[in-house]
Design an enzyme around this catalytic site. Sequence first.
Site, PDB file in Angstrom:
ATOM      1  N   ALA A  69      42.448  10.980  48.768  1.00 35.51           N
ATOM      2  CA  ALA A  69      41.631  12.037  49.362  1.00 35.51           C
ATOM      3  C   ALA A  69      42.574  12.986  50.096  1.00 35.51           C
ATOM      4  O   ALA A  69      43.674  12.597  50.501  1.00 35.51           O
ATOM      5  CB  ALA A  69      40.615  11.424  50.313  1.00 35.51           C
ATOM      6  N   GLY A 113      41.980   7.215  47.617  1.00 36.25           N
ATOM      7  CA  GLY A 113      40.829   7.679  46.841  1.00 36.25           C
ATOM      8  C   GLY A 113      41.149   7.852  45.362  1.00 36.25           C
ATOM      9  O   GLY A 113      40.248   7.772  44.522  1.00 36.25           O
ATOM     10  N   GLU A 116      40.688   4.510  43.936  1.00 40.31           N
ATOM     11  CA  GLU A 116      39.244   4.223  43.944  1.00 40.31           C
ATOM     12  C   GLU A 116      38.528   4.997  42.832  1.00 40.31           C
ATOM     13  O   GLU A 116      37.623   4.473  42.185  1.00 40.31           O
ATOM     14  CB  GLU A 116      38.662   4.576  45.316  1.00 40.31           C
ATOM     15  CG  GLU A 116      39.184   3.641  46.391  1.00 40.31           C
ATOM     16  CD  GLU A 116      38.769   4.069  47.786  1.00 40.31           C
ATOM     17  OE1 GLU A 116      39.130   5.199  48.195  1.00 40.31           O
ATOM     18  OE2 GLU A 116      38.072   3.309  48.457  1.00 40.31           O
ATOM     19  N   GLU A 136      45.559   3.499  52.867  1.00 36.34           N
ATOM     20  CA  GLU A 136      44.800   4.089  53.976  1.00 36.34           C
ATOM     21  C   GLU A 136      45.179   3.482  55.323  1.00 36.34           C
ATOM     22  O   GLU A 136      45.122   4.157  56.362  1.00 36.34           O
ATOM     23  CB  GLU A 136      43.293   3.917  53.758  1.00 36.34           C
ATOM     24  CG  GLU A 136      42.719   4.768  52.646  1.00 36.34           C
ATOM     25  CD  GLU A 136      42.757   4.115  51.274  1.00 36.34           C
ATOM     26  OE1 GLU A 136      43.521   3.146  51.082  1.00 36.34           O
ATOM     27  OE2 GLU A 136      42.019   4.590  50.396  1.00 36.34           O
TER      28      GLU A 136
HETATM   29  C1  HXC Z   1      46.958  15.928  50.916  1.00 40.67           C
HETATM   30  C2  HXC Z   1      48.865  15.423  49.753  1.00 40.67           C
HETATM   31  C3  HXC Z   1      48.419  14.113  49.536  1.00 40.67           C
HETATM   32  C4  HXC Z   1      47.146  13.762  50.041  1.00 40.67           C
HETATM   33  C5  HXC Z   1      50.352  14.329  48.619  1.00 40.67           C
HETATM   34  N1  HXC Z   1      50.075  15.512  49.171  1.00 40.67           N
HETATM   35  N2  HXC Z   1      49.363  13.460  48.826  1.00 40.67           N
HETATM   36  N3  HXC Z   1      48.135  16.311  50.436  1.00 40.67           N
HETATM   37  N4  HXC Z   1      46.459  14.691  50.727  1.00 40.67           N
HETATM   38  N5  HXC Z   1      46.609  12.548  49.852  1.00 40.67           N
HETATM   39  C6  HXC Z   1      50.888  16.727  49.166  1.00 40.67           C
HETATM   40  C7  HXC Z   1      52.074  16.610  50.097  1.00 40.67           C
HETATM   41  O1  HXC Z   1      51.696  16.888  51.413  1.00 40.67           O
HETATM   42  C8  HXC Z   1      53.007  17.639  49.518  1.00 40.67           C
HETATM   43  O2  HXC Z   1      52.576  18.916  49.933  1.00 40.67           O
HETATM   44  C9  HXC Z   1      52.752  17.544  48.019  1.00 40.67           C
HETATM   45  O3  HXC Z   1      51.470  16.923  47.886  1.00 40.67           O
HETATM   46  C10 HXC Z   1      53.779  16.675  47.322  1.00 40.67           C
HETATM   47  O4  HXC Z   1      53.858  15.438  47.986  1.00 40.67           O
HETATM   48  P1  HXC Z   1      55.253  14.797  48.518  1.00 40.67           P
HETATM   49  O5  HXC Z   1      54.896  13.835  49.595  1.00 40.67           O
HETATM   50  O6  HXC Z   1      56.227  15.854  48.825  1.00 40.67           O
HETATM   51  O7  HXC Z   1      55.723  14.022  47.201  1.00 40.67           O
HETATM   52  P2  HXC Z   1      56.578  12.689  47.112  1.00 40.67           P
HETATM   53  O8  HXC Z   1      57.709  12.704  48.084  1.00 40.67           O
HETATM   54  O9  HXC Z   1      56.893  12.525  45.673  1.00 40.67           O
HETATM   55  O10 HXC Z   1      55.599  11.519  47.577  1.00 40.67           O
HETATM   56  C11 HXC Z   1      54.480  11.218  46.819  1.00 40.67           C
HETATM   57  C12 HXC Z   1      53.523  10.277  47.630  1.00 40.67           C
HETATM   58  C13 HXC Z   1      53.216  10.945  49.000  1.00 40.67           C
HETATM   59  C14 HXC Z   1      54.178   8.933  47.834  1.00 40.67           C
HETATM   60  C15 HXC Z   1      52.271  10.114  46.780  1.00 40.67           C
HETATM   61  O11 HXC Z   1      52.775  12.293  48.768  1.00 40.67           O
HETATM   62  C16 HXC Z   1      52.151  10.238  49.786  1.00 40.67           C
HETATM   63  O12 HXC Z   1      52.367   9.188  50.386  1.00 40.67           O
HETATM   64  N6  HXC Z   1      50.941  10.814  49.801  1.00 40.67           N
HETATM   65  C17 HXC Z   1      49.830  10.303  50.574  1.00 40.67           C
HETATM   66  C18 HXC Z   1      49.234   9.088  49.890  1.00 40.67           C
HETATM   67  C19 HXC Z   1      48.077   8.532  50.697  1.00 40.67           C
HETATM   68  O13 HXC Z   1      48.196   8.159  51.871  1.00 40.67           O
HETATM   69  N7  HXC Z   1      46.927   8.478  50.073  1.00 40.67           N
HETATM   70  C20 HXC Z   1      45.676   8.011  50.729  1.00 40.67           C
HETATM   71  C21 HXC Z   1      44.959   9.161  51.381  1.00 40.67           C
HETATM   72  S1  HXC Z   1      43.615   8.619  52.321  1.00 40.67           S
HETATM   73  P3  HXC Z   1      53.621  20.007  50.465  1.00 40.67           P
HETATM   74  O14 HXC Z   1      52.762  21.165  50.859  1.00 40.67           O
HETATM   75  O15 HXC Z   1      54.344  19.359  51.602  1.00 40.67           O
HETATM   76  O16 HXC Z   1      54.517  20.288  49.297  1.00 40.67           O
HETATM   77  C22 HXC Z   1      42.417   8.341  51.198  1.00 40.67           C
HETATM   78  C23 HXC Z   1      41.120   7.887  51.816  1.00 40.67           C
HETATM   79  C24 HXC Z   1      40.130   7.576  50.779  1.00 40.67           C
HETATM   80  O17 HXC Z   1      42.567   8.509  50.047  1.00 40.67           O
HETATM   81  C25 HXC Z   1      38.796   7.462  51.418  1.00 40.67           C
HETATM   82  C26 HXC Z   1      37.662   7.729  50.486  1.00 40.67           C
HETATM   83  C27 HXC Z   1      37.914   8.595  49.388  1.00 40.67           C
END
Ligand code: HXC
Length: 262
Positions: A69, A113, A116, A136
């Site tokens: 998400a 998400g 999921e 998360e």
């Molecule tokens: C918003 C995101 C994002 C996310 C990545 N980006 N994941 N933006 N929400 N979930 C954005 C980054 O900020 C970045 O933007 C661009 O995408 C590229 O990501 P990087 O981090 O630079 O890439 P990389 O170093 O290759 O790392 C990839 C990654 C990392 C390991 C996937 O992006 C990451 O850890 N993302 C978050 C994963 C996460 O926590 N997911 C769960 C979310 S909570 P910029 O502008 O900086 O280039 C969730 C709750 C669900 O899903 C609840 C119900 C649906």
Amino acid sequence: MTYEMIVTRTEGPDSRQVAIVTLNRPKQLNALNDQLMDELGRALKAFAADDSVGCIVLTGSEKAFAAGADIGAMANYSFADVYNNDFITRNWEQIRSIRKPVIAAVSGFALGGGCELAMMCDFIIAADNAKFGQPEIKLGIIPGAGGTQRLPRAVGKAKAMDMALTGRMMDAAEAERVGLVSRVVPLDKLMDEAMGAALTICSYGQPSLMAAKEAVNRAFEGGLSDGVMFERRLFHALFATQDQKEGMEAFVNKRKPAFKHR
Ligand code: HXC
């Protein structure tokens, strides 16, 4: 219909097509915000209502199916914001209501998400670079779109707890070993494999496909006796379809069936 955050197309014979929906926010690794989920729900509903579509494939980019998400969009939400607006339930639950088969073709990250969303599909075909996770916990929350329920049902308590509590990722080989995905293929073969499965599915009768999906889903949603009874009644009901007569008669007469989806 026009979309900004997804791309849709259909492929296959005119009468029985595969609909392909591609998540398309590549710069954000397909982070799932409200607009994207609204668009996805609309697209899936439209394909569900289109008699020429027999199966749907949901996919992302090579680098990410979806990295979760959209964290930026959620960061300042209050309890009242999410509760009053029915966050997640409002648009994500559409996917569950689609009665046609939906295959997730996953390459790259399927996190939070994104994992999921893939698990809401009927089965997952993964590229060898796929990585699954429920990170998360690192953000001070827990999975909110069914991850704590579907992951243990798919992979058992030990792996699900490991994933939910440590936030670690699982690679494609581990995901196949533990039953989260049905097949793993080289990245450049992912769409061929998913399309092959989808076209095979399209060659069968719609009532039996929907009944099979409903019955297998029952295994996840109730007790064994109820599930077996539900399956038995659907099985009985299929003897009222033309497709059952056609399918069995074709076998007996050693010819290919011509299903009418009736
Ligand atoms: C918003 C995101 C994002 C996310 C990545 N980006 N994941 N933006 N929400 N979930 C954005 C980054 O900020 C970045 O933007 C661009 O995408 C590229 O990501 P990087 O981090 O630079 O890439 P990389 O170093 O290759 O790392 C990839 C990654 C990392 C390991 C996937 O992006 C990451 O850890 N993302 C978050 C994963 C996460 O926590 N997911 C769960 C979310 S909570 P910029 O502008 O900086 O280039 C969730 C709750 C669900 O899903 C609840 C119900 C649906």
